[in-house]
Design a protein around this motif. Sequence first.
Motif, short mmCIF file in Angstrom:
data_model
loop_
_atom_site.label_atom_id
_atom_site.label_comp_id
_atom_site.label_asym_id
_atom_site.label_seq_id
_atom_site.Cartn_x
_atom_site.Cartn_y
_atom_site.Cartn_z
N SER A 16 6.18 39.38 -3.28
CA SER A 16 6.60 38.04 -2.88
C SER A 16 5.36 37.15 -2.81
O SER A 16 4.34 37.54 -2.24
CB SER A 16 7.30 38.08 -1.52
N LYS A 17 5.47 35.99 -3.41
CA LYS A 17 4.33 35.08 -3.42
C LYS A 17 4.81 33.64 -3.52
O LYS A 17 5.75 33.34 -4.24
CB LYS A 17 3.39 35.40 -4.59
N CYS A 18 4.14 32.76 -2.79
CA CYS A 18 4.37 31.32 -2.89
C CYS A 18 3.11 30.66 -3.44
O CYS A 18 2.01 30.90 -2.92
CB CYS A 18 4.73 30.72 -1.53
N SER A 126 4.03 17.42 -6.96
CA SER A 126 3.59 18.62 -6.26
C SER A 126 4.78 19.33 -5.63
O SER A 126 5.62 18.70 -4.99
CB SER A 126 2.57 18.26 -5.18
N PHE A 127 4.84 20.65 -5.82
CA PHE A 127 5.89 21.45 -5.19
C PHE A 127 5.37 22.87 -4.98
O PHE A 127 4.34 23.27 -5.54
CB PHE A 127 7.18 21.46 -6.00
N CYS A 128 6.08 23.62 -4.16
CA CYS A 128 5.75 25.02 -3.89
C CYS A 128 6.73 25.90 -4.63
O CYS A 128 7.95 25.72 -4.50
CB CYS A 128 5.78 25.30 -2.39
N LEU A 129 6.23 26.85 -5.40
CA LEU A 129 7.06 27.77 -6.16
C LEU A 129 7.04 29.13 -5.47
O LEU A 129 5.98 29.75 -5.33
CB LEU A 129 6.54 27.89 -7.59
N CYS A 130 8.20 29.58 -5.00
CA CYS A 130 8.31 30.87 -4.31
C CYS A 130 8.95 31.89 -5.26
O CYS A 130 10.04 31.66 -5.77
CB CYS A 130 9.16 30.74 -3.05
N VAL A 131 8.25 32.99 -5.48
CA VAL A 131 8.69 34.01 -6.43
C VAL A 131 8.82 35.35 -5.71
O VAL A 131 7.97 35.73 -4.91
CB VAL A 131 7.70 34.15 -7.60
#
Length: 482
Positions: A16-18, A126-131
């Motif tokens: 899990s990574k953001c 700008s945005f945060c991508l959570c995978v």
Amino acid sequence: MEKRITEINEQTCFFSKCADVDLDHQENLPSYYDDILKVVRCSADNFIVNTSFQNGSITVRGKSRITVTYISETEKCLCCAEFEEDFEKSIQLSSDDEEIFCEAEICPKYCSSRVVNQRRVDVHNSFCLCVRAYRICSCNMLDECEDLCIHRFETEHLSRIGSAYLRSDFECDTAAPDGPVKKIINVFAHPICKDVKLTDDKLLVKTEIGFSVLYTVDGEPEEVKRCETTVQVSCVADIPGAEQGDLPLVSVTMGDLYFKIKADENEKLNVIELAGDICVSCVVYRKCGIAVSDDCYSLSAAASGVYSQLSLDTDCSAVSDSTSQTMRFEFSSADIQRVADLSAVMADGCVELRAFVVNSENELQFISGRLKPDIAKHSVINAYVASFDYVLKSETVIELRVVIAYFALDYTSRQFRVLSDVELGEEQSVQTPALTLYFADKDEKLWNIAKAFKTSVELIQKENDISKDFCETRRVLLIPGV
């Protein structure tokens, strides 16, 4: 020696990574657009097209839909320009597994713009991508073995059945009651999930999109009007193994959005056409019960257990609820005389207010703000704004009354030691007395006593008239031999 071994397979999140994503775009107006005098609002809506895993890397592909609402230099009227940009983000993952299941979601942060000249706007998005990455974790468990006593305990856990990501098209028309329409200057789109139904291997999702359209009509000065409409969109996701009674977690976001002015039956520009698609992300869970084997002994031989580790999400519960809250948004530098249009959405765990307002000089301005709602923390939650209304309290304050609906799952991740196999030594001739006295402590487990005396829990329970698998009080037990 006959054995029965069961293979347990569970989808487990192992990565899990953001990651923050910052994109810079240079947008040049097409030749048929008016020159820019002043930008009223610049927005970037980002959505995911697909995800893939290859050569140790998760790749997320998506699109950014950029909308610029501005005042033209020549006519001093409101205009709207749209642009679309592709993006791609790769995240390295150390894994040799071929079958990796990937999920990704976008949490918006901010969008800023700078007018370079009359034909160009530079946009910072700008945005945060959570995978998250999942894989099948397997574990063997010994269920039965001849001449072996096996200890088992029942536990309930949350199992991830599968997921799907799909897009569904829509198209609708809405009448502009104050037309004819001169220009469309903004469209707020608000998709929500209305109903979810599960059948064998299928998930039916019914959604509703609410549209609020700002447009201009001829006048001196140019007048800003508003109309709204809704459209129903349904789609079906294939999720192998899903069953009725499972727990679906569904989120809906806007994908592509196109709009244009159309003529009605009287050849007047009184119709606005809306088209595009929505992005639907589905994950299905199931509450499962399992009897875990975790210890063993033999009545006639030395036994050495072989153990494995199993990770399970236990103590699981599902919550479906809604909460009504009043939020006070203050804009210290604003001069709000009336609200032309307003939208409220969930963004990065906050309620984000977006509004076009008219100031005392009759100029259209855009304002936005975020506040954290009062919602308890959960392991997994899907929350959205189900409905809202507002009151203009002063020239600087908007009071928002919002209903937030949510579906949440709670669980505790635990590691279990699982009996996978056993190695038995040579049979031993053991002489045990017919009955043995044993002074048991309070809460002492009968399994440990039976294992120590090479007898069975059932015989101890029967001899001492005990229904539970432990001693409720300190007492003397009669331990029967085998």
